[in-house]
Design an enzyme around this catalytic site. Structure first.
Site, PDB file in Angstrom:
ATOM      1  N   TYR A  64       0.840  -1.200   0.000  1.00 33.46           N
ATOM      2  CA  TYR A  64       0.000   0.000   0.000  1.00 33.46           C
ATOM      3  C   TYR A  64       0.876   1.252   0.000  1.00 33.46           C
ATOM      4  O   TYR A  64       2.091   1.187  -0.186  1.00 33.46           O
ATOM      5  CB  TYR A  64      -0.978  -0.054   1.187  1.00 33.46           C
ATOM      6  N   ARG A  72       3.377  -1.301  11.152  1.00 32.88           N
ATOM      7  CA  ARG A  72       3.497  -2.631  10.533  1.00 32.88           C
ATOM      8  C   ARG A  72       4.293  -2.505   9.236  1.00 32.88           C
ATOM      9  O   ARG A  72       3.997  -1.653   8.405  1.00 32.88           O
ATOM     10  CB  ARG A  72       2.116  -3.207  10.222  1.00 32.88           C
ATOM     11  N   GLY A 114      -3.365 -14.167  12.511  1.00 30.87           N
ATOM     12  CA  GLY A 114      -4.462 -13.683  11.692  1.00 30.87           C
ATOM     13  C   GLY A 114      -5.553 -14.726  11.577  1.00 30.87           C
ATOM     14  O   GLY A 114      -6.479 -14.784  12.391  1.00 30.87           O
ATOM     15  N   ARG A 115      -5.434 -15.590  10.547  1.00 32.52           N
ATOM     16  CA  ARG A 115      -6.495 -16.560  10.269  1.00 32.52           C
ATOM     17  C   ARG A 115      -6.896 -17.394  11.480  1.00 32.52           C
ATOM     18  O   ARG A 115      -8.099 -17.672  11.653  1.00 32.52           O
ATOM     19  CB  ARG A 115      -6.073 -17.428   9.081  1.00 32.52           C
TER      20      ARG A 115
HETATM   21  C1  LIG Z   1      -9.081 -12.015   5.510  1.00 32.63           C
HETATM   22  C2  LIG Z   1      -7.765 -11.323   5.689  1.00 32.63           C
HETATM   23  C3  LIG Z   1      -7.723  -9.940   5.728  1.00 32.63           C
HETATM   24  C4  LIG Z   1      -6.502  -9.286   5.928  1.00 32.63           C
HETATM   25  N1  LIG Z   1      -6.496  -7.923   6.046  1.00 32.63           N
HETATM   26  C5  LIG Z   1      -5.362  -7.285   6.419  1.00 32.63           C
HETATM   27  C6  LIG Z   1      -5.391  -5.896   6.750  1.00 32.63           C
HETATM   28  O1  LIG Z   1      -6.445  -5.247   6.747  1.00 32.63           O
HETATM   29  N2  LIG Z   1      -4.216  -5.317   7.090  1.00 32.63           N
HETATM   30  C7  LIG Z   1      -3.029  -6.010   7.117  1.00 32.63           C
HETATM   31  O2  LIG Z   1      -1.990  -5.433   7.425  1.00 32.63           O
HETATM   32  N3  LIG Z   1      -3.001  -7.350   6.838  1.00 32.63           N
HETATM   33  C8  LIG Z   1      -4.128  -7.993   6.524  1.00 32.63           C
HETATM   34  N4  LIG Z   1      -4.114  -9.352   6.341  1.00 32.63           N
HETATM   35  C9  LIG Z   1      -2.886 -10.109   6.600  1.00 32.63           C
HETATM   36  C10 LIG Z   1      -2.900 -10.647   8.029  1.00 32.63           C
HETATM   37  O3  LIG Z   1      -2.730  -9.596   8.957  1.00 32.63           O
HETATM   38  C11 LIG Z   1      -1.743 -11.658   8.239  1.00 32.63           C
HETATM   39  O4  LIG Z   1      -0.551 -11.056   7.848  1.00 32.63           O
HETATM   40  C12 LIG Z   1      -1.981 -12.959   7.455  1.00 32.63           C
HETATM   41  O5  LIG Z   1      -3.268 -13.479   7.708  1.00 32.63           O
HETATM   42  C13 LIG Z   1      -0.920 -14.013   7.823  1.00 32.63           C
HETATM   43  O6  LIG Z   1      -1.003 -14.330   9.182  1.00 32.63           O
HETATM   44  P1  LIG Z   1      -1.636 -15.744   9.662  1.00 32.63           P
HETATM   45  O7  LIG Z   1      -0.777 -16.822   9.028  1.00 32.63           O
HETATM   46  O8  LIG Z   1      -1.513 -15.735  11.163  1.00 32.63           O
HETATM   47  O9  LIG Z   1      -3.040 -15.780   9.161  1.00 32.63           O
HETATM   48  C14 LIG Z   1      -5.306 -10.028   6.082  1.00 32.63           C
HETATM   49  C15 LIG Z   1      -5.368 -11.420   6.026  1.00 32.63           C
HETATM   50  C16 LIG Z   1      -6.568 -12.069   5.847  1.00 32.63           C
HETATM   51  C17 LIG Z   1      -6.622 -13.581   5.853  1.00 32.63           C
END
Ligand SMILES: Cc1cc2nc3c(=O)[nH]c(=O)nc-3n(C[C@H](O)[C@H](O)[C@H](O)COP(=O)(O)O)c2cc1C
Length: 362
Positions: free
Chosen positions: A178, A225, A316-317
């Protein structure tokens, strides 16, 4: 060495554990980018996180290009977020607002046909989510040097609005391809003014935005971040270690509350790294608490704390499908898996219908 279940101070925030919720866009706002009541329920369900980092929230109309995502630039948006922050606090949690300018990934349909802004005249690969379905990204317009103060003012105003709406602090979104990331990394920044060229110029916008936000709400309520490793939305860097070392040193000098690095592993399931993990290499350049993210499970998360690579982990997930994730990790319970087809749908399904483990169960 601390465990995931030990508390940690993140600037002015006392997090009761080191299992933080990573920012996740879920598209449950209105077309006017106002949070809806269901969002209060969703975030309150996840109040056991050491800290909730909110979904990305638009700082301005110019920076917003995601259907049904929310903003922090109108009184109605602030009012909607106040309902969410009140619900999280009533449930015993803490929440910071992730501040978002989407740069070149704002599709012109969000700008009444106007052109998105970026570091240079480049185009993101692939397709944007729009109200009319997926549409090809269009070229960003290189921001004029004299326009940069306007964007810094937008970050400043959104940070002030976040605190007014009851957030415990903010996180500047400088990751994932971004606006700020488009200035940081060299696949998208070809500027010849003070914001392009040598490394100190590539990190100048990040430094100026962070300083402005810290001056507005306090460095102890300001986090950042970054995504130093791996391509996101067409943004990557040819030599990330010197670039991000300089960025971390600059953020350290401002004295921010915490830094979060989103760094997918080489075999990541949400993006992949270009290089073996960099967090350990970058760690000495940042003096405050370091949070790492992407593809962590209980064992890898505890190992990152044991090795001293990080002070906390953001998930996240796992938080989508396991609202009480800290409890499940503490009890080594199996984790539910989220339904990715529901990530950006509007409504309660796949959002507030993941149940918590009964607290009475062994
Ligand atoms: C549905 C979804 C929406 C996300 N939206 C954002 C966001 O708004 N801002 C951001 O920095 N990362 C966003 N991410 C990335 C997550 O913060 C994170 O980096 C990613 O899910 C990997 O982490 P995990 O393996 O614990 O899921 C998003 C990820 C997912 C799955």
């Amino acid at each position: 060495m601390p465990t995931l279940f030990d508390p940690i101070r993140l600037g002015s925030i006392e997090a009761p554990n080191r299992i933080l919720m990573a920012p996740m866009t879920r598209a449950r706002g209105t077309r006017e980018h106002i949070p809806t009541p269901i969002m209060a329920e969703y975030y309150a369900q996840r109040a056991a996180a050491g800290l909730i980092i909110s979904e990305a929230i638009g700082i301005s109309r110019e920076g917003m290009g995601w259907p049904y995502a929310t903003g922090l630039w109108t009184p109605e948006q602030l009012g909607g977020w106040r309902t969410v922050t009140d619900a999280v606090h009533a449930a015993g949690g803490r929440i910071v607002a992730q501040l978002w300018h989407m740069g070149r990934t704002v599709h012109p349909s969000f700008l009444a046909g106007g052109q998105p802004v970026s570091a240079s005249g480049t185009t993101a690969p692939g397709h944007a989510h729009t109200y009319a379905g997926k549409q090809r990204y269009e070229a960003g317009r290189p921001l004029r040097t004299d326009e940069i103060p306007r964007i810094i003012d937008d970050f400043r105003a959104a940070a002030r609005n976040a605190v007014e709406a009851g957030f415990d602090g903010v996180q500047i979104h400088a990751a994932n391809g971004y606006f700020i990331d488009e200035f940081l990394r060299d696949s998208s920044n070809f500027r010849t003014d003070a914001y392009g060229g040598p490394i100190p110029n590539h990190i100048r916008l990040l430094r100026e935005v962070t300083q402005a936000v810290a001056d507005t709400v306090g460095a102890d309520r300001t986090g950042v971040r970054l995504s130093p490793n791996g391509e996101t939305q067409g943004v990557r860097d040819s030599n990330p270690v010197p670039l991000f070392t300089a960025a971390l040193e600059a953020l350290s000098a401002i004295g921010i509350a915490y830094l979060e690095l989103r760094e997918p592993p080489l075999d990541g399931t949400f993006g992949v790294g270009d290089l073996p993990p960099l967090a350990g290499k970058l760690r000495p350049a940042f003096k405050g608490p370091l949070i790492v993210n992407s593809d962590y499970d209980l064992a890898r998360a505890q190992a990152a704390l044991d090795e001293g690579t990080a002070d906390a982990i953001s998930f996240g997930r796992p938080f989508i499908a396991n609202p009480d994730l800290p409890l499940r990790l503490a009890r080594k319970l199996p984790l539910a898996v989220d339904d990715a087809t529901m990530w950006f749908t509007q409504g309660p399904e796949g959002y507030v219908d993941y149940s918590a483990t009964s607290k009475a169960s062994p």
